[in-house]
Scaffold this active site. Structure first.
Site, mmCIF file in Angstrom:
data_model
loop_
_atom_site.group_PDB
_atom_site.id
_atom_site.type_symbol
_atom_site.label_atom_id
_atom_site.label_comp_id
_atom_site.label_asym_id
_atom_site.label_seq_id
_atom_site.Cartn_x
_atom_site.Cartn_y
_atom_site.Cartn_z
ATOM 1 N N ASN A 156 0.799 -1.234 0.000
ATOM 2 C CA ASN A 156 0.000 0.000 0.000
ATOM 3 C C ASN A 156 0.830 1.282 0.000
ATOM 4 O OD1 ASN A 156 0.720 -0.486 2.699
ATOM 5 N ND2 ASN A 156 -1.032 0.695 3.440
ATOM 6 N N LYS A 179 12.430 -7.870 0.385
ATOM 7 C CA LYS A 179 11.369 -8.681 -0.240
ATOM 8 C C LYS A 179 10.100 -7.824 -0.251
ATOM 9 C CE LYS A 179 8.064 -11.137 -0.268
ATOM 10 N NZ LYS A 179 6.908 -10.829 -1.140
ATOM 11 N N GLY A 232 3.018 -5.179 7.446
ATOM 12 C CA GLY A 232 1.976 -5.897 6.715
ATOM 13 C C GLY A 232 0.843 -6.245 7.651
ATOM 14 N N SER A 233 0.162 -7.330 7.348
ATOM 15 C CA SER A 233 -1.017 -7.695 8.118
ATOM 16 C C SER A 233 -0.647 -8.232 9.496
ATOM 17 C CB SER A 233 -1.816 -8.758 7.365
ATOM 18 O OG SER A 233 -1.039 -9.926 7.240
ATOM 19 N N VAL A 236 0.179 -12.145 9.366
ATOM 20 C CA VAL A 236 1.524 -12.550 8.933
ATOM 21 C C VAL A 236 2.575 -12.043 9.931
ATOM 22 C CG1 VAL A 236 3.249 -12.311 7.099
ATOM 23 C CG2 VAL A 236 0.866 -12.685 6.501
ATOM 24 N N GLY A 237 2.392 -10.816 10.407
ATOM 25 C CA GLY A 237 3.367 -10.241 11.349
ATOM 26 C C GLY A 237 3.466 -11.033 12.643
ATOM 27 N N GLU A 254 5.194 -3.849 12.065
ATOM 28 C CA GLU A 254 4.134 -2.841 12.039
ATOM 29 C C GLU A 254 2.967 -3.442 11.281
ATOM 30 O OE1 GLU A 254 3.763 -0.341 13.748
ATOM 31 O OE2 GLU A 254 5.798 -0.192 14.537
ATOM 32 N N CYS A 288 -2.650 2.118 6.399
ATOM 33 C CA CYS A 288 -2.735 1.511 7.735
ATOM 34 C C CYS A 288 -3.291 2.519 8.736
ATOM 35 C CB CYS A 288 -1.372 1.011 8.187
ATOM 36 S SG CYS A 288 -0.102 2.265 8.102
ATOM 37 N N GLN A 335 -8.465 -7.228 -3.341
ATOM 38 C CA GLN A 335 -8.880 -6.154 -2.435
ATOM 39 C C GLN A 335 -10.348 -5.789 -2.666
ATOM 40 O OE1 GLN A 335 -6.868 -5.779 0.348
ATOM 41 N NE2 GLN A 335 -7.487 -3.657 0.084
ATOM 42 N N GLU A 389 -10.091 -5.110 10.441
ATOM 43 C CA GLU A 389 -9.558 -4.156 9.467
ATOM 44 C C GLU A 389 -10.137 -4.481 8.089
ATOM 45 O OE1 GLU A 389 -5.413 -4.498 8.204
ATOM 46 O OE2 GLU A 389 -5.202 -2.345 8.503
ATOM 47 N N GLU A 468 9.362 2.444 14.244
ATOM 48 C CA GLU A 468 10.104 2.841 13.055
ATOM 49 C C GLU A 468 10.272 4.361 13.045
ATOM 50 O OE1 GLU A 468 9.802 0.256 9.636
ATOM 51 O OE2 GLU A 468 7.672 0.184 10.083
#
Ligand code: NDP
Length: 498
Positions: A156, A179, A232-233, A236-237, A254, A288, A335, A389, A468
């Site tokens: 995004n 990546k 990311g999501s 996955v995070g 994040e 986000c 999406q 979300e 970050e």
């Protein structure tokens, strides 16, 4: 799909553009013009990830041994190159991700700001000295690179998010394997071209495209990768954080958000409505930090809804390259389907659809992934559209009795990324600041954005590990080493030491 003259892009390993091990490629197209193919990219294999790690390991001693102010010179050159290519790269963002060109330009500017800020850190890679408890002893700290770092990013913000990881990681002397999301590899290629042209030594920054589940996973599991910076999501995070922790890697994640604006009865309504619309429907809600919920104090609810729906109905929907467009397509078919599924869930759950709710069709809309700006009211806290979300142009509106009730609603979700209150009442603003569960808190401003010299990140399921940007970025991308130097010319009594 028109595939004539589609350019094939390669991975970047050890300073060379190379094919992936599988020999397979995949193509991506413009979300506003499905038939326009933008390029084909390597479907890399885990072996490519390991080759990239080996290249980074080989380059690490030279880059880590380069003084930070000298490393900064590469970043300053990258900044100048990005400035030169800003318009072209902004157009790439719009054609690849879909967001309006003005937003894409803002994103490139954000990337430039972070590169500039990180370059400045080259002369501020501070440790500290402190008096030792022992005589004739000097005690101080010094920063060292972490080593090889994996950078895994979402689609995004395909330029800004990689930049806000790559630039601080590089200034700290790390060697990187990047990546990017499979949906936006072209922006990633262009960002790597910028750093390569700036004179980054071969192997210091490597790029591999391909599926996160195999290539990204190989990086997370690789013993020679010392740290992982992921955005990311939450799903996955969470998995990456757990696996990284088991391997004792330094990991920052994040992740998702469900950001709320609280609108108190004394607010400047014009300012608030503008900020809420920008937050909810700008970049098609695919930020986000997007505004996903509005919590309105009861006395102004009707007045607010009237203004909100009137202003939303004026938004122009179309291709992000059209300067008159406010809301552009979603970034992919996936999406669009996901957002439409949530709209269906909201209706089934009994929320009231007061605006939008359709995928657009006919004319230009047939060629892109468009969904109307959508507003739900009568939403209860147990509904999925209140808790999950959605990541699209969908806003849920709640009524609150007072500030405490509003904060309770705001805090009722598992996320805690960004938040906002609109009020002129200073004591109530501070009560909100002190109680809302979010990593970034705004007063009389949208839930969006942030400045690169301040930390960025979330609480709860929105973020874990160090923040970050800001000085925190240097804290994440470096190790602090403590040094003691005994310069006494007589032996010390060793029994005194632990
Ligand atoms: P995903 O979590 O699906 O993917 C993020 C990255 O992880 C991609 O590069 C993906 O590769 C990769 N990946 C996927 N599976 C694995 C795995 N098993 N191991 C290692 N890497 C993997 O997120 P999206 O790209 O869909 O991005 C949207 C999400 O990002 C939203 O939830 C949004 O809120 C969040 N986000 C958070 C921000 C923040 O600062 N808090 C900022 C921006 C976005 P691939 O694409 O190949 O699947």
């Amino acid at each position: 799909m028109a595939t004539d003259q589609v350019r094939e892009y390669q991975n970047y390993i050890g300073g060379q553009w190379v094919n992936g091990a599988t020999g397979n490629t995949y193509s991506i197209s413009n979300p506003a013009h499905k038939s326009r193919v933008l390029g084909s990219f390597q479907v890399s294999a885990p072996q490519d990830a390991l080759d990239a790690v080996a290249a980074a390991q080989a380059a690490l001693p030279g880059w880590a041994g380069t003084p930070a102010p000298v490393r900064a010179q590469v970043l300053y050159r990258a900044l100048a190159i990005l400035e030169r290519r800003a318009d072209e790269i902004a157009r790439t963002i719009t054609t690849e991700e879909g967001k309006p060109l003005a937003d894409a330009r803002g994103e490139v500017k954000r990337a430039m700001n972070i590169i500039e800020y990180a370059a400045g850190e080259g002369r501020r890679m501070f440790g500290y000295t402190t008096p030792s408890e022992l005589p004739s002893t000097v005690a101080y700290t010094v920063r060292r690179p972490l080593g090889v770092v994996a950078i895994i990013t979402p689609w995004n913000f395909p330029i800004a998010i990689p930049a806000w990881k790559l630039a601080p990681a590089l200034i700290c002397g790390n060697a990187l394997v990047f990546k990017p999301a499979s949906g936006t590899p072209l922006s990633a290629v262009k960002l790597v071209e910028v750093f390569a042209e700036a004179g980054l030594p071969p192997g210091v920054l490597n790029l591999i495209t391909g599926p996160g589940a195999s290539v990204g996973n190989a990086l997370v599991e690789c013993a020679q990768v010392n740290a992982v910076s992921f955005t990311g999501s939450t799903e996955v995070g969470t998995d990456i954080y757990a696996r990284g922790a088991r391997l004792l890697k330094k990991v920052q994640c994040e992740m998702g958000g469900k950001n709320a604006v609280i609108l108190l009865a004394d607010a400047d309504l014009d300012k608030a409505v503008g900020g809420i619309i920008q937050g909810a429907f700008g970049s098609t809600g695919q930020r986000c930090t997007a505004t996903s919920r509005v919590i309105v104090e009861e006395p102004i609810y009707d007045q607010f809804m009237d203004r909100l729906t009137r202003s939303t109905s004026k938004l122009k929907i179309g291709d992000g390259l059209d300067p008159a467009v406010d809301v552009s397509p979603l970034s992919s078919e996936y999406q669009q389907e996901k957002v439409m599924e949530y709209i269906g869930i909201g209706a089934e759950e009994g929320a009231r659809l007061v605006m939008g709710g359709h995928a657009l069709s006919g004319g230009i809309y047939d060629d892109g992934y468009y969904v109307e700006p959508t507003i739900f009211t009568d939403v209860s806290l147990d509904m999925r559209i209140a808790q999950e979300e959605i990541f699209g142009p969908v806003l849920t509106v709640f009524k609150a009795r007072d500030l405490d009730d509003a904060v309770k609603i705001s805090n009722s979700v598992k996320f805690g990324l960004s938040s906002s209150v609109y009020t002129r009442d200073i004591p109530r603003a501070f009560r909100y600041i002190n109680t809302v569960e979010a990593g970034m808190v705004h007063v009389n401003a949208p839930t969006l954005g942030g400045e690169v010299h301040l930390p960025f990140g979330g609480l709860k399921s929105s973020g874990v590990g160090q923040r970050e940007q800001g000085v925190e970025a240097v804290d994440f991308f470096s190790e602090v080493i403590t040094v003691y130097i005994d310069y006494a010319d007589v032996p010390r009594d060793q029994a005194r030491f632990i």
